[in-house]
Design a protein around this motif. Structure first.
Motif, PDB file in Angstrom:
ATOM      1  N   GLN A 132       0.929  -1.043  -0.035  1.00  0.00           N
ATOM      2  CA  GLN A 132      -0.028   0.001  -0.077  1.00  0.00           C
ATOM      3  C   GLN A 132       0.732   1.358   0.173  1.00  0.00           C
ATOM      4  N   ARG A 133       2.109   1.269   0.949  1.00  0.00           N
ATOM      5  CA  ARG A 133       2.826   2.472   0.917  1.00  0.00           C
ATOM      6  C   ARG A 133       3.535   2.843  -0.559  1.00  0.00           C
ATOM      7  N   ARG A 134       3.958   1.712  -1.258  1.00  0.00           N
ATOM      8  CA  ARG A 134       4.590   1.960  -2.494  1.00  0.00           C
ATOM      9  C   ARG A 134       3.597   2.341  -3.538  1.00  0.00           C
ATOM     10  N   HIS A 135       2.364   1.897  -3.681  1.00  0.00           N
ATOM     11  CA  HIS A 135       1.378   2.511  -4.269  1.00  0.00           C
ATOM     12  C   HIS A 135       0.854   3.800  -3.839  1.00  0.00           C
ATOM     13  N   GLU A 191       2.501   6.122  -3.042  1.00  0.00           N
ATOM     14  CA  GLU A 191       3.855   6.918  -3.820  1.00  0.00           C
ATOM     15  C   GLU A 191       4.299   6.581  -5.087  1.00  0.00           C
ATOM     16  N   ILE A 192       3.297   5.857  -5.607  1.00  0.00           N
ATOM     17  CA  ILE A 192       3.414   5.590  -7.214  1.00  0.00           C
ATOM     18  C   ILE A 192       4.358   6.674  -8.006  1.00  0.00           C
ATOM     19  N   TRP A 193       5.220   6.238  -8.594  1.00  0.00           N
ATOM     20  CA  TRP A 193       6.044   7.119  -9.492  1.00  0.00           C
ATOM     21  C   TRP A 193       5.287   7.943 -10.596  1.00  0.00           C
ATOM     22  N   PRO A 194       5.653   9.061 -10.557  1.00  0.00           N
ATOM     23  CA  PRO A 194       4.658   9.776 -11.990  1.00  0.00           C
ATOM     24  C   PRO A 194       5.024   9.315 -13.229  1.00  0.00           C
ATOM     25  N   GLU A 195       6.221   9.086 -13.203  1.00  0.00           N
ATOM     26  CA  GLU A 195       6.482   8.231 -14.656  1.00  0.00           C
ATOM     27  C   GLU A 195       5.689   6.980 -14.943  1.00  0.00           C
ATOM     28  N   MET A 196       5.484   6.333 -13.995  1.00  0.00           N
ATOM     29  CA  MET A 196       4.612   5.010 -13.979  1.00  0.00           C
ATOM     30  C   MET A 196       3.397   5.281 -14.358  1.00  0.00           C
ATOM     31  N   VAL A 197       2.898   6.368 -13.666  1.00  0.00           N
ATOM     32  CA  VAL A 197       1.255   6.902 -13.968  1.00  0.00           C
ATOM     33  C   VAL A 197       1.464   7.318 -15.514  1.00  0.00           C
ATOM     34  N   LYS A 198       2.397   8.035 -15.851  1.00  0.00           N
ATOM     35  CA  LYS A 198       2.362   8.528 -17.179  1.00  0.00           C
ATOM     36  C   LYS A 198       2.131   7.412 -18.220  1.00  0.00           C
ATOM     37  N   VAL A 199       2.929   6.084 -18.001  1.00  0.00           N
ATOM     38  CA  VAL A 199       3.159   5.040 -18.912  1.00  0.00           C
ATOM     39  C   VAL A 199       1.752   4.355 -18.975  1.00  0.00           C
ATOM     40  N   SER A 255      -8.274  -0.252 -10.484  1.00  0.00           N
ATOM     41  CA  SER A 255      -8.359  -0.449  -9.177  1.00  0.00           C
ATOM     42  C   SER A 255      -7.685  -1.732  -9.010  1.00  0.00           C
ATOM     43  N   ILE A 256      -7.412  -1.770  -7.773  1.00  0.00           N
ATOM     44  CA  ILE A 256      -6.651  -3.145  -6.990  1.00  0.00           C
ATOM     45  C   ILE A 256      -7.334  -3.517  -5.879  1.00  0.00           C
ATOM     46  N   PHE A 257      -7.735  -4.675  -5.801  1.00  0.00           N
ATOM     47  CA  PHE A 257      -8.613  -5.070  -4.662  1.00  0.00           C
ATOM     48  C   PHE A 257      -7.457  -6.170  -3.973  1.00  0.00           C
ATOM     49  N   TYR A 258      -7.766  -6.191  -2.589  1.00  0.00           N
ATOM     50  CA  TYR A 258      -7.223  -7.307  -1.599  1.00  0.00           C
ATOM     51  C   TYR A 258      -8.040  -7.916  -0.829  1.00  0.00           C
ATOM     52  N   CYS A 259      -7.768  -9.173  -0.575  1.00  0.00           N
ATOM     53  CA  CYS A 259      -8.432 -10.325   0.311  1.00  0.00           C
ATOM     54  C   CYS A 259      -7.204 -11.361   0.749  1.00  0.00           C
ATOM     55  N   ASN A 260      -7.085 -11.367   1.854  1.00  0.00           N
ATOM     56  CA  ASN A 260      -6.204 -12.531   2.513  1.00  0.00           C
ATOM     57  C   ASN A 260      -4.794 -12.623   1.562  1.00  0.00           C
ATOM     58  N   ARG A 303      11.310  -1.335 -14.329  1.00  0.00           N
ATOM     59  CA  ARG A 303      11.958  -0.803 -13.255  1.00  0.00           C
ATOM     60  C   ARG A 303      10.832  -0.915 -12.010  1.00  0.00           C
ATOM     61  N   TRP A 304       9.502  -0.689 -12.358  1.00  0.00           N
ATOM     62  CA  TRP A 304       8.599  -1.062 -11.012  1.00  0.00           C
ATOM     63  C   TRP A 304       8.259  -2.443 -10.825  1.00  0.00           C
ATOM     64  N   ASN A 305       8.286  -3.399 -11.947  1.00  0.00           N
ATOM     65  CA  ASN A 305       8.140  -4.809 -11.537  1.00  0.00           C
ATOM     66  C   ASN A 305       9.317  -5.180 -10.748  1.00  0.00           C
ATOM     67  N   ASP A 306      10.680  -4.617 -10.969  1.00  0.00           N
ATOM     68  CA  ASP A 306      11.544  -5.154 -10.228  1.00  0.00           C
ATOM     69  C   ASP A 306      11.651  -4.580  -8.752  1.00  0.00           C
ATOM     70  N   TYR A 307      11.100  -3.284  -8.547  1.00  0.00           N
ATOM     71  CA  TYR A 307      10.973  -2.699  -7.250  1.00  0.00           C
ATOM     72  C   TYR A 307       9.808  -3.435  -6.376  1.00  0.00           C
ATOM     73  N   MET A 308       8.979  -4.079  -7.071  1.00  0.00           N
ATOM     74  CA  MET A 308       7.758  -4.740  -6.413  1.00  0.00           C
ATOM     75  C   MET A 308       8.237  -6.263  -6.161  1.00  0.00           C
ATOM     76  N   LYS A 309       9.169  -6.804  -7.085  1.00  0.00           N
ATOM     77  CA  LYS A 309       9.245  -8.260  -6.776  1.00  0.00           C
ATOM     78  C   LYS A 309       9.540  -8.856  -5.425  1.00  0.00           C
ATOM     79  N   ASP A 310      10.036  -7.986  -4.596  1.00  0.00           N
ATOM     80  CA  ASP A 310      10.403  -8.639  -3.161  1.00  0.00           C
ATOM     81  C   ASP A 310       9.322  -8.728  -2.352  1.00  0.00           C
TER      82      ASP A 310
END
Length: 105
Positions: A19-22, A24-32, A42-47, A75-82
């Motif tokens: 949630q924190r990373r989203h 603070e989503i990068w402006p360049e990611m939003v542009k893409v 939208s992204i939804f979460y459950c368990n 870069r975003w996918n690499d940032y999120m993979k952990d």
């Protein structure tokens, strides 16, 4: 307008970081995403499971192409993979599309 849905999983204990990373989503990611014609995302979460949905003003194939060719998305996918467990389609480089089986307009 075409629709796209995907699923994934947050690694246990990583929801707050996701949630924190989203938040603070990068402006360049939003542009893409916007350049790809993606809207109403939208992204939804459950368990620890995620369900993402977005609409594609220029079609799903165009949105996939723009994202696949973007170093920002890489870069975003690499940032999120952990913190994420995502199955990726080897052809599109994106999450496999979920099959739509019902729609109420």
């Amino acid at each position: 307008m075409e629709h796209m849905a995907w699923k994934g999983r947050i690694k246990p204990g990583c929801k707050a970081e996701y949630q924190r990373r989203h938040a603070e989503i990068w402006p360049e990611m939003v542009k893409v995403l916007k350049d790809a014609g993606i809207c109403n995302y939208s992204i939804f979460y459950c368990n620890d499971e995620l369900f993402g949905y977005y609409e594609c003003e220029k079609g799903v194939a165009y949105a996939e192409k723009v994202q696949a060719e973007s170093p920002v998305v890489d870069r975003w996918n690499d940032y999120m993979k952990d913190i994420l467990e995502l199955e990726m389609d080897p052809v599109t480089g994106a999450q496999p599309k979920l099959e739509q089986v019902f729609r109420l307009d």
